[in-house]
Scaffold this motif. Structure first.
Motif, PDB file in Angstrom:
ATOM      1  N   SER A 248      -7.877  -1.362  12.197  1.00 14.64           N
ATOM      2  CA  SER A 248      -7.829   0.021  11.710  1.00 14.64           C
ATOM      3  C   SER A 248      -6.905   0.182  10.505  1.00 14.64           C
ATOM      4  O   SER A 248      -6.861   1.243   9.892  1.00 14.64           O
ATOM      5  CB  SER A 248      -7.344   0.961  12.823  1.00 14.64           C
ATOM      6  OG  SER A 248      -8.250   0.937  13.894  1.00 14.64           O
ATOM      7  N   ASN A 249      -6.135  -0.866  10.192  1.00 12.66           N
ATOM      8  CA  ASN A 249      -5.278  -0.793   8.998  1.00 12.66           C
ATOM      9  C   ASN A 249      -6.085  -1.023   7.724  1.00 12.66           C
ATOM     10  O   ASN A 249      -5.594  -0.779   6.632  1.00 12.66           O
ATOM     11  CB  ASN A 249      -4.143  -1.827   9.104  1.00 12.66           C
ATOM     12  CG  ASN A 249      -4.651  -3.255   9.218  1.00 12.66           C
ATOM     13  OD1 ASN A 249      -5.790  -3.481   9.625  1.00 12.66           O
ATOM     14  ND2 ASN A 249      -3.825  -4.215   8.853  1.00 12.66           N
TER      15      ASN A 249
ATOM     16  N   PRO B 296      -0.230   3.948   8.858  1.00 12.00           N
ATOM     17  CA  PRO B 296      -0.745   2.764   8.154  1.00 12.00           C
ATOM     18  C   PRO B 296      -1.461   1.748   9.054  1.00 12.00           C
ATOM     19  O   PRO B 296      -2.378   1.088   8.593  1.00 12.00           O
ATOM     20  CB  PRO B 296       0.499   2.150   7.514  1.00 12.00           C
ATOM     21  CG  PRO B 296       1.673   2.787   8.177  1.00 12.00           C
ATOM     22  CD  PRO B 296       1.214   4.130   8.663  1.00 12.00           C
TER      23      PRO B 296
ATOM     24  N   ILE C  76       4.264  -0.798   6.969  1.00 13.22           N
ATOM     25  CA  ILE C  76       3.131  -0.402   6.149  1.00 13.22           C
ATOM     26  C   ILE C  76       1.845  -1.033   6.676  1.00 13.22           C
ATOM     27  O   ILE C  76       0.799  -0.938   6.050  1.00 13.22           O
ATOM     28  CB  ILE C  76       3.349  -0.729   4.646  1.00 13.22           C
ATOM     29  CG1 ILE C  76       3.814  -2.170   4.458  1.00 13.22           C
ATOM     30  CG2 ILE C  76       4.359   0.217   4.051  1.00 13.22           C
ATOM     31  CD1 ILE C  76       3.970  -2.565   3.005  1.00 13.22           C
ATOM     32  N   GLY C  77       1.937  -1.681   7.829  1.00 19.67           N
ATOM     33  CA  GLY C  77       0.726  -2.152   8.499  1.00 19.67           C
ATOM     34  C   GLY C  77      -0.035  -3.225   7.750  1.00 19.67           C
ATOM     35  O   GLY C  77      -1.262  -3.266   7.781  1.00 19.67           O
TER      36      GLY C  77
ATOM     37  N   TYR D 149       6.834   5.923   3.048  1.00 13.88           N
ATOM     38  CA  TYR D 149       6.841   5.165   4.309  1.00 13.88           C
ATOM     39  C   TYR D 149       8.243   5.045   4.930  1.00 13.88           C
ATOM     40  O   TYR D 149       8.415   4.337   5.906  1.00 13.88           O
ATOM     41  CB  TYR D 149       6.252   3.768   4.088  1.00 13.88           C
ATOM     42  CG  TYR D 149       4.761   3.790   3.802  1.00 13.88           C
ATOM     43  CD1 TYR D 149       3.844   3.846   4.853  1.00 13.88           C
ATOM     44  CD2 TYR D 149       4.279   3.790   2.506  1.00 13.88           C
ATOM     45  CE1 TYR D 149       2.484   3.875   4.606  1.00 13.88           C
ATOM     46  CE2 TYR D 149       2.921   3.826   2.244  1.00 13.88           C
ATOM     47  CZ  TYR D 149       2.028   3.859   3.296  1.00 13.88           C
ATOM     48  OH  TYR D 149       0.683   3.895   3.049  1.00 13.88           O
TER      49      TYR D 149
ATOM     50  N   LEU E 203      -3.608   1.583   1.243  1.00 13.16           N
ATOM     51  CA  LEU E 203      -2.446   0.894   0.673  1.00 13.16           C
ATOM     52  C   LEU E 203      -2.842  -0.425   0.009  1.00 13.16           C
ATOM     53  O   LEU E 203      -2.204  -0.886  -0.917  1.00 13.16           O
ATOM     54  CB  LEU E 203      -1.413   0.636   1.773  1.00 13.16           C
ATOM     55  CG  LEU E 203      -0.050   0.140   1.323  1.00 13.16           C
ATOM     56  CD1 LEU E 203       0.622   1.186   0.446  1.00 13.16           C
ATOM     57  CD2 LEU E 203       0.829  -0.187   2.516  1.00 13.16           C
ATOM     58  N   PHE E 204      -3.910  -1.072   0.496  1.00 13.56           N
ATOM     59  CA  PHE E 204      -4.366  -2.335  -0.089  1.00 13.56           C
ATOM     60  C   PHE E 204      -5.870  -2.436   0.145  1.00 13.56           C
ATOM     61  O   PHE E 204      -6.420  -1.708   0.971  1.00 13.56           O
ATOM     62  CB  PHE E 204      -3.626  -3.533   0.534  1.00 13.56           C
ATOM     63  CG  PHE E 204      -3.699  -3.572   2.034  1.00 13.56           C
ATOM     64  CD1 PHE E 204      -4.759  -4.193   2.680  1.00 13.56           C
ATOM     65  CD2 PHE E 204      -2.728  -2.951   2.804  1.00 13.56           C
ATOM     66  CE1 PHE E 204      -4.837  -4.205   4.068  1.00 13.56           C
ATOM     67  CE2 PHE E 204      -2.796  -2.966   4.185  1.00 13.56           C
ATOM     68  CZ  PHE E 204      -3.853  -3.585   4.818  1.00 13.56           C
TER      69      PHE E 204
ATOM     70  N   LEU F 213       3.773  12.652   4.072  1.00 14.39           N
ATOM     71  CA  LEU F 213       2.858  12.858   2.944  1.00 14.39           C
ATOM     72  C   LEU F 213       3.365  14.004   2.075  1.00 14.39           C
ATOM     73  O   LEU F 213       3.880  14.990   2.593  1.00 14.39           O
ATOM     74  CB  LEU F 213       1.459  13.227   3.449  1.00 14.39           C
ATOM     75  CG  LEU F 213       0.731  12.180   4.286  1.00 14.39           C
ATOM     76  CD1 LEU F 213      -0.597  12.751   4.775  1.00 14.39           C
ATOM     77  CD2 LEU F 213       0.486  10.924   3.475  1.00 14.39           C
TER      78      LEU F 213
ATOM     79  N   THR G 202      -8.148   0.316   5.478  1.00  7.89           N
ATOM     80  CA  THR G 202      -8.704   1.605   5.076  1.00  7.89           C
ATOM     81  C   THR G 202      -8.778   1.754   3.570  1.00  7.89           C
ATOM     82  O   THR G 202      -9.254   2.761   3.074  1.00  7.89           O
ATOM     83  CB  THR G 202      -7.821   2.750   5.604  1.00  7.89           C
ATOM     84  OG1 THR G 202      -6.489   2.532   5.121  1.00  7.89           O
ATOM     85  CG2 THR G 202      -7.817   2.794   7.113  1.00  7.89           C
TER      86      THR G 202
END
Lengths: 480, 484
Positions: free
Chosen positions: B319-320, A86, A41-42, A140, B325-326, A129, B322
């Motif tokens: 780049s993560n 991600p 999830i990066g 994910y 997600l967080f 997605l 964004t």
């Protein structure tokens, strides 16, 4: 006068325990966001750890496709922003793919066609997605799944060729055990690039791209429809627009977006994965793991074993079956009898029990022994099949059953003569019909009785021989 | 009460039960709060301690952690608005190792936003001040981690060093800053700035303490493929190895007598004069020191090459961020708009400029000229250093042309010669060389530092040489006694 030029980009999810760069498990599941590690999830601070098994499997495939393999494994970053990515970049291979300049020979109709492979590279899949009217959801599970991409040269010219290539490629994935390649799970997906030009033209026509087609049937429909559509446009003197199209359920393709300038993915070498040399020793070991592939086996079955077309197709398509078949033969079993046993007893058992060949109790060497019983005339084909089924049910070695139950064929002439004489003495009326009326059905009657009385152990050919001799002897006696 | 005490001193107090871990934490916590308003070391000060007794030299010792290391359940902002509410779900490897060694986390420290910067002025919670003079900067990007060690609040702190982000502020704060060989300490959980240059590094107040901390942190990590195999060495016990007759070199174009004589910058003259005095003292103690020369053009290329490589990697690494997600979610009708909005609001102008630069450098048509040429400069410098290392054991140089700059310092005085001296520490990152800063004197009542950089993987030798030089200068266990 028009011809199509087709190139394919095939994506295949590799079958590995964990993901390409994380320890999250890698298997298809419909439970959303369950196979997920922090790396997938990066989250800030995460680092990729390359999956050795994915590397091994992609090099193995590369070798099977006759590609040149690089001297080291390195990865690159492909940078772009999207909600299914991600990290904001995908780890892939650009500088040194796992393989370049390969080929795969395929059989289209009766012709062998060589399909050239531009490159094979290892990368990671994106998240998936799900779009709803007012929001989208991200799953994910797929993020970071090892993905192998195989890019062909634009060297295919028909839907038949393209689909045959895809089918053969899938069989290779299965042969190598690198992927389950189930297109309904999206484990094998395909981008099609297609253009049409006049036969005599040396430059390619305008390219149309169709992305992420899962089912091979859709690939066929899309290509057929596009060839027709583009040919029609060109023959009317109109132009084909460079664009991305999608295949719809009606089998037609529809425009999605016109091609804008190519995106600059700003590739650079992934700094978190040190380059790992591929040694000659490792390469040699991997080369030894590449089995003889489908086409070669098929040709051998036709040319050397003289198998029927349908049997050759059947046995070569599935590596497990083919390996089994060849192993039975390697123990000295007769070819056509082996084909007979496998297409009947073995395959029907697999179907009935819904098991894989490797789960079957009967090993190739067991089967070859049974085949040899028949070819050396020690047992009738019928009896041997019966024996085999019994062995499958009992999960016992058939030869063990033969010894224990005395199922061996009776080949002893004296034993059979004694039995037959006593049968004739009990059925004097039937003997009379032969002696006086020359009724040949008497022979079959005594063969049947012999088999029945001997629990089908009597050698039928020998029995028939003795029966005829004995009947003749009795005729002579009667006449004299 | 325990302010300014080293790890070794605190260890013996703990071992003889003269103090408990709880008392040490409470003392450090009080100090942290007391100095927070004036110096702004911390983003987060922890008021409750998490501690489990362990058999380790760091057991019961408090430390501070740069706010770009992932801490499970504890806010980690990287001093950026885009992460201002981010609470990680996992511990960085160094955090886990320190926990397992019984070290106690006191707080998360301010950095230049996303570790990009060298001033300590760009964090989202404000400017970090130099304890020795509030009108001066402490340097960065590991500003808060340096300040809290220089203030004597904690005996050690963890930072990250991509260009000189630990070793430069260490010089300005009068403390020791050590960056071991690239791969010696796992980067897992360190928010990436430029992955090929990022190092985990530390601040302590003497070289022995740096060896103690490194012994705990080092080692192969299955989460970081770039970590080195364990070297099975104990740096503490190797500190006393024989270094008599070791050969050091300094680079004429960085800090030679000529640089001093040709400059009319009095601060620079004094800094270099002090440095050469120290060199003389070191020579007297049995070290051989020689002057070498490197093409000036190559040295002048350090800064632009560093900017090229670090901005390029940074634009990709970040780049993560964004807001998907967080982090704060952006507004917009499409995914692109939402990400665009989050990034527009989340980063300062300074960061955006670096991202634009990095993106430009990575563009297909610019890569060869800007990115790959920078890599070539990097390679040439590393080759040059390795050549010197065949003859010499380590490089010695001052960390800067003077003490910490004032906040309102103008860029007028930045002549080109000055720039070489200001930026040479990035050589340590280019080659992944072990590199340590230690104080060697005072200029204008402010501490100045020198740097020792050695061969890759010879962390123990660099520490041993530094330890001997520390004895020679006598500049040890320094901290700023402000407020006492």
């Amino acid at each position: 006068m028009y011809e199509a030029v087709i190139g394919l980009e095939v994506h295949c999810e590799l079958d590995t325990k964990s993901k390409n760069f994380s320890s999250a498990p890698n298997f298809f599941t419909e439970e959303h966001n369950t196979n997920v590690a922090t790396v997938d999830i990066g989250l800030p601070g995460i680092l990729p750890v390359a999956n050795k098994e994915a590397v091994r499997k992609s090099i193995l495939t590369s070798l099977a496709l006759h590609c040149e393999v690089p001297n080291e494994v390195i990865f690159d970053r492909k940078n772009y922003y999207y909600a299914d990515l991600p990290k904001g970049y995908q780890i892939t291979q650009n500088t040194k793919p796992m393989g370049v300049h390969g080929y795969l020979d395929i059989l289209v109709g009766k012709e062998i066609k060589r399909v050239f492979i531009h490159d094979l590279h290892l990368e990671e899949d994106t998240a998936s997605l799900e779009h709803y009217s007012k929001y989208s959801l991200i799953d994910y599970n797929r993020s970071g799944v090892p993905l192998m991409e195989i890019v062909t040269e634009p060297c295919l010219s028909s839907a038949d060729e393209a689909v045959t290539f895809l089918e053969d490629l899938r069989d290779i994935f299965l042969y190598l055990g690198v992927s389950e390649a189930k297109s309904n799970y999206g484990q094998m997906r395909c981008d099609v690039n297609i253009s049409v030009k006049k036969k005599e033209d040396s430059t390619l026509g305008t390219k149309v791209e169709m992305k992420n087609i899962n089912a091979f049937g859709d690939v066929r429909n899309a290509i057929s429809y596009e060839i027709e559509r583009q040919t029609a446009l060109l023959s009317k003197g109109e132009k084909v627009i460079q664009e991305t199209r999608r295949i719809a359920e009606d089998g037609k393709t529809y425009s999605m977006r016109e091609k804008v300038d190519a995106i600059d993915y700003k590739y650079f070498i992934e700094p978190n994965i040190p380059s790992t040399p591929i040694t000659n020793q490792e390469l040699l070991e991997l080369k030894q793991q590449v089995p003889v592939l489908k086409l070669e086996r098929y040709l051998k079955y036709i040319d050397e074993y003289f198998l029927k077309e349908e049997d050759a197709v059947l046995f070569s398509k599935n590596r497990e079956l083919s390996d089994y078949f060849e192993e039975v033969l390697s123990k000295g079993a007769d070819v056509s009898l082996t084909v007979n046993f496998m297409t009947t007893c073995i395959l029907s058992t697999l179907n009935k029990l819904e098991i894989f060949l490797k789960e079957l109790f009967i090993t190739p060497s067991m089967l070859s022994e049974v085949v040899k019983l028949v070819s050396s005339d020690k047992m009738s084909l019928d009896a041997a099949k019966k024996l085999l089924y019994e062995a499958i049910d009992a999960k016992k070695d058939p030869m063990e059953l033969v010894q224990k139950k005395g199922l061996n064929q009776i080949n002893d002439r004296d034993v059979l003569s004694k039995l037959i004489c006593s049968l004739m003495d009990q059925n004097l009326e039937v003997v009379r019909q032969y002696v006086e009326d020359g009724n040949m059905s008497a022979v079959n009657f005594f063969v049947g009785q012999t088999m029945k009385t001997s629990n089908r152990q009597a050698n039928p050919n020998l029995s028939r021989e003795i029966i005829l001799e004995e009947l003749e002897r009795r005729s002579d006696k009667n006449g004299s | 009460m325990y302010r300014g005490k080293s790890i070794t001193e605190l260890r013996s107090l703990l071992d003889s039960s003269e103090v408990t871990a709880e008392e040490l934490f409470s003392d450090a916590n009080t100090l942290a709060h007391r100095f927070q308003e004036d110096y702004n070391s911390f983003v987060t000060i922890l008021d409750t301690m998490k501690y489990k007794k362990r058999d380790s030299l760091l057991d019961g010792i408090c430390y501070a952690l740069k706010d770009n290391f992932s801490t499970n359940g504890i806010l980690t902002t990287a001093s950026s608005n885009i992460l201002k509410d981010y609470v990680p779900v996992y511990d960085a490897t160094v955090v886990r190792k320190l926990k397992n060694a019984g070290a106690i986390l006191l707080g998360k420290t301010v950095l230049d936003e996303l570790a990009m910067g060298g001033t300590g002025t760009t964090g989202h919670t404000g400017v970090v001040c130099n304890p020795w003079d509030k009108k001066r900067m402490i340097g960065g990007s590991s500003a808060g981690s340096c300040a809290c060690v220089a203030l004597g609040i904690v005996p050690f702190s963890i930072g990250s060093d991509t260009g000189d982000s630990v070793r430069k502020p260490a010089a300005f704060g009068g403390v020791v800053g050590f960056k071991p060989t690239y791969g010696r300490i796992s980067r897992y959980g360190l928010f990436a700035f430029a992955s090929s240059l990022d190092h985990v590094a530390m601040f302590t107040r003497n070289v022995l303490d740096a060896a103690i901390v490194t012994d705990v942190l080092k080692g192969k990590d299955p989460h970081d493929m770039t970590t080195l195999a364990n070297d099975e060495k104990n740096y503490v016990s190797l500190l006393n190895q024989d270094v008599k007759g070791k050969k050091l070199f300094y680079v004429k174009e960085i800090c030679g007598i000529d640089v001093m004589e040709q400059s009319d910058d009095l601060e620079l003259k004094e800094t270099l004069a002090r440095f050469h005095e120290v060199l003389d003292n070191i020579r007297k103690e049995g070290f051989e020191i020689e002057e070498v020369s490197i093409r000036k053009e190559l040295l002048e290329a350090i800064y632009p090459s560093y900017m090229s490589i670090s901005c390029a990697e940074a634009t990709s690494n970040n780049s993560n961020l964004t807001g998907i997600l967080f982090g704060p979610r952006g507004e917009g009708d499409t995914i692109e708009e939402i990400m665009f909005d989050a990034r527009t609001k989340g980063f300062s102008e300074f960061i955006k400029r670096r991202f634009v630069l990095g993106s430009y450098i990575l563009q297909k048509e610019n890569q060869e000229k800007l990115f790959l040429n920078a890599q070539r400069v990097r390679r040439m410098l590393v080759d040059q250093m390795n050549q010197f290392f065949q003859k010499y054991d380590a490089m010695i140089a001052p960390c800067s042309g003077g003490p910490a700059p004032y906040f309102d310092a103008t860029s007028e005085k930045l002549s080109d010669r000055y720039l070489i001296l200001e930026n040479h520490l990035a050589i340590g990152n280019f080659g992944g060389f072990p590199s340590i800063t230690l104080p060697y004197g005072f200029v204008q009542d402010m501490p100045v530092g020198l740097n020792i950089t050695g061969r890759v993987c010879e962390d123990d030798l660099v520490l041993a040489i530094a330890s001997h030089i520390e004895e020679i200068t006598g500049m040890k266990d320094l901290y700023c006694k402000v407020g006492e």
